[in-house]
Write a protein that holds these residues in place. Structure first.
Motif, short mmCIF file in Angstrom:
data_model
loop_
_atom_site.label_atom_id
_atom_site.label_comp_id
_atom_site.label_asym_id
_atom_site.label_seq_id
_atom_site.Cartn_x
_atom_site.Cartn_y
_atom_site.Cartn_z
N TYR A 72 -21.23 -20.92 27.38
CA TYR A 72 -21.83 -21.44 28.61
C TYR A 72 -23.34 -21.48 28.45
N GLU A 74 -26.85 -20.62 30.06
CA GLU A 74 -27.52 -19.78 31.06
C GLU A 74 -28.83 -20.46 31.41
N HIS A 88 -24.91 -20.63 35.61
CA HIS A 88 -24.08 -20.69 34.42
C HIS A 88 -23.33 -22.01 34.44
N ALA A 99 -24.82 -17.67 39.09
CA ALA A 99 -24.40 -16.35 38.62
C ALA A 99 -24.71 -15.31 39.69
#
Length: 241
Positions: A72, A74, A88, A99
């Protein structure tokens, strides 16, 4: 005049041209190869979705892997109200979620006390500190320091004890313990006969090194393997899309 989503997309594009997306050249190669192979959604599509949903300025984008092995992005940004957000984005589906802050269900010392303990060992200036949970479920602080000689240092610090669990300067010293790539690939090809398409040495936030290897088997299937870099154990196998 450009609307808010457009402004964010322009910021993201400028960040990409300046080398922020992703932060490391190795990550750029991983993303490019995965997109070309159809395994990851193009980053431009993901950033366009972020731009539609959020107004703000991008600070950083890194390619990460969750505990389940899924990749993923960030994405850290400051929104129009000045709040720092962490998003995310699933590298495969492109789904973007905000997140959540790690749940804190234990008594912790004040963060200032922890940072003073860090600075007593590594004098410098704290540039950034962020609470996270590591792959073992421990609450940790990711601390970025500027040292007196202007070098940057990133530490992973136990939020309860103040003990430094990981230091980016330790990575080089750890390399002598690792199996070399030819030996690892020999072991894998004996177990998974086929042609190696890609192999790369990676490490997680806890300093654990592993090889990511992609093999096209003689049957035509493509498998992705995660291999412990110290003993050659296969930690994860999945079939590529």
């Amino acid at each position: 005049m450009c609307d808010k989503p457009c402004r964010l997309l322009l910021c993201l594009m400028l960040a990409a041209m300046c080398g922020i997306l992703p932060a490391r050249a190795a990550e750029q190669d991983v993303v490019r190869q995965a997109v070309e192979a159809g395994r990851y959604r193009p980053l431009t599509e993901i950033l366009a979705e972020v731009a539609r949903r959020y107004d703000g300025r991008v600070l950083d984008v890194e390619l990460e892997k969750g505990r389940d092995g899924r990749a993923y992005y960030e994405i850290k940004l400051i929104d129009g109200t000045g709040r720092k957000l962490e998003l995310h984005a699933d590298a495969v589906s492109g789904a973007v979620v905000q997140a959540e802050a790690p749940a804190v269900d234990e008594a912790l010392p004040p963060v200032g006390e922890v940072l003073r303990k860090v600075l007593a060992r590594w004098p410098g200036m704290v540039l950034d500190v962020e609470m996270e949970r590591d792959t073992h479920g421990r609450l940790v602080y990711e601390v970025k320091l500027r040292m007196p000689d202007e070098r940057m240092r990133e530490l992973t610090v136990d939020a309860r004890s103040g003990e430094v669990l990981g230091d980016d300067a330790q990575h080089g010293a750890a390399l002598h313990r690792l199996m070399d790539m030819p030996s690892v690939l020999d072991l894998l090809q004996a177990r998974y006969p086929g042609h190696v398409l890609e192999a790369e040495l990676e490490h997680d936030r806890n300093g654990r090194y592993f090889y990511e290897v992609e093999i096209r088997l003689h049957s035509g299937r493509v498998v992705e393997l995660e291999v412990d870099a110290e003993d050659g154990r296969v930690l994860r196998v999945e079939e590529a899309d």
